[in-house]
Design a protein around this motif. Sequence first.
Motif, PDB file in Angstrom:
ATOM      1  N   LEU A   7       0.871  -1.243  -0.095  1.00  0.00           N
ATOM      2  CA  LEU A   7       0.180   0.121   0.102  1.00  0.00           C
ATOM      3  C   LEU A   7       1.002   1.373   0.043  1.00  0.00           C
ATOM      4  CD1 LEU A   7      -2.866  -0.958   2.752  1.00  0.00           C
ATOM      5  CD2 LEU A   7      -2.907  -1.115   0.071  1.00  0.00           C
ATOM      6  N   ALA A   8       0.712   2.415  -0.753  1.00  0.00           N
ATOM      7  CA  ALA A   8       1.159   3.457  -0.856  1.00  0.00           C
ATOM      8  C   ALA A   8       0.462   4.537  -0.197  1.00  0.00           C
ATOM      9  CB  ALA A   8       1.559   3.937  -2.377  1.00  0.00           C
ATOM     10  N   ARG A   9       0.952   5.223   0.875  1.00  0.00           N
ATOM     11  CA  ARG A   9       0.352   6.198   1.546  1.00  0.00           C
ATOM     12  C   ARG A   9       1.186   7.167   1.756  1.00  0.00           C
ATOM     13  NH1 ARG A   9      -3.499   3.161   0.334  1.00  0.00           N
ATOM     14  NH2 ARG A   9      -4.667   2.016   1.785  1.00  0.00           N
ATOM     15  N   ASN A  10       0.545   8.588   2.069  1.00  0.00           N
ATOM     16  CA  ASN A  10       1.282   9.866   2.142  1.00  0.00           C
ATOM     17  C   ASN A  10       0.483  10.546   3.451  1.00  0.00           C
ATOM     18  OD1 ASN A  10       3.444  10.184   0.099  1.00  0.00           O
ATOM     19  ND2 ASN A  10       2.040   9.325  -1.118  1.00  0.00           N
ATOM     20  N   LEU A  11       1.378  11.378   4.172  1.00  0.00           N
ATOM     21  CA  LEU A  11       0.665  12.108   5.102  1.00  0.00           C
ATOM     22  C   LEU A  11       0.151  13.392   4.573  1.00  0.00           C
ATOM     23  CD1 LEU A  11       3.613  11.790   7.922  1.00  0.00           C
ATOM     24  CD2 LEU A  11       1.705  10.038   7.478  1.00  0.00           C
ATOM     25  N   ALA A  12      -0.956  13.789   5.075  1.00  0.00           N
ATOM     26  CA  ALA A  12      -1.539  15.079   4.893  1.00  0.00           C
ATOM     27  C   ALA A  12      -0.681  16.260   5.211  1.00  0.00           C
ATOM     28  CB  ALA A  12      -3.095  15.120   5.532  1.00  0.00           C
ATOM     29  N   ARG A  13      -0.722  17.277   4.668  1.00  0.00           N
ATOM     30  CA  ARG A  13      -0.131  18.526   4.979  1.00  0.00           C
ATOM     31  C   ARG A  13       1.656  18.485   4.835  1.00  0.00           C
ATOM     32  NH1 ARG A  13      -3.372  17.493   9.088  1.00  0.00           N
ATOM     33  NH2 ARG A  13      -1.723  17.187  10.656  1.00  0.00           N
ATOM     34  N   PHE A  14       2.063  17.336   4.300  1.00  0.00           N
ATOM     35  CA  PHE A  14       3.486  17.344   4.058  1.00  0.00           C
ATOM     36  C   PHE A  14       3.714  17.173   2.462  1.00  0.00           C
ATOM     37  CE2 PHE A  14       3.558  15.992   8.662  1.00  0.00           C
ATOM     38  CZ  PHE A  14       4.602  16.557   8.949  1.00  0.00           C
ATOM     39  N   PRO A  15       4.539  17.844   1.858  1.00  0.00           N
ATOM     40  CA  PRO A  15       5.031  17.464   0.536  1.00  0.00           C
ATOM     41  C   PRO A  15       5.537  16.097   0.531  1.00  0.00           C
ATOM     42  CG  PRO A  15       6.580  18.643   1.623  1.00  0.00           C
ATOM     43  CD  PRO A  15       5.574  18.758   2.504  1.00  0.00           C
TER      44      PRO A  15
END
Length: 355
Positions: free
Chosen positions: A31-39
Amino acid sequence: MKLDELTKTSGEWLRGSGPETDIVISSRIRLARNLARFPFPNRANSSTRTEITDLLSGHLKDLERDNPLYVWNIGALEEVDRQLLVERQLISRDLAEKEGARAVALSYEENVSVMINEEDHLRIQVLNSGFSLDECWDAINTLDDQIEEKVTYAFNEQFGYLTACPTNVGTGIRASVMLHLPALVLTKEIQKVFQALQKINLTVRGLYGEGSQAMGDFYQISTQITLGLSEQQLIKKLQEVIPSIIEWERRARKALVTANREALHDQISRAYGILQSAQTISSEETMHLLSSVRMGINLDLVHELEIPTVNELFIHTQPAHLQKIHGEKLESADRNIARATYLRERLAEANGEAE
């Protein structure tokens, strides 16, 4: 958990247990995930990448799990240790080779790997031996929920999970199954498999994923689409296709035996003989010969060895593993000699002999 301990086992993906392990080496869901509010990592500066790494490393260490995760600072590892993790399918080449703050969280059993600051902030992976996609999904879904309780993911109601690469937007999922297909290679039918999979939007990759070669007749069959279908629908699509490839390989093996059992047995015996007696041997040739021997065991043409032993040799003869076992850096020619020595000793041991 110490990295040196990894040289004493073959790792989850080559454990040789689970359904259909004569042909299916392992199942994996990522799974690919990213954090909100970070580039995204490729847009983040050094201090932001460090902040992301520290934040996620702390949360992963603190997860309440029966099998805790151990976090490794990839930038602090020696090159040989980074390569060791690549060879064990625990991190990508990209994470091993790139610069800046980055880390990986691993379970002791090596069936869970969470990369931090690879292409995305998080690449969550569950890897199981054999044809076991449902088990992988249950485990990774639970872990994903645990992480999401601690952080806010970058998510859009229309597009789903947002990722650095547009092809991962949506579910962010990649499901794959690694297969051992030596008979389809020998009968030159492997290209037909590739063509059939391409028509249904599945892709074929080599041993170490995108851009890698199919060493040892290992092929990863992976989903491509992440947008427009649910995770379960994508997994089901792969589950429906893999049995056909398994049956195709088994028919090819049976045809090889039926057409000329003696010739096939001779080819496999020669491969086994070279592995037992070579004084110098490359990694590529070793993988090729071990592939023949592994098929020979499954066809009851080799009786002295067991699949777990051969699976262990596949990984312990890779460059980084070999150097870790020897405790020193080895140039290519020296590795070839050390690899041959290691093979002779391990095969003699497996046969109850002294070299």
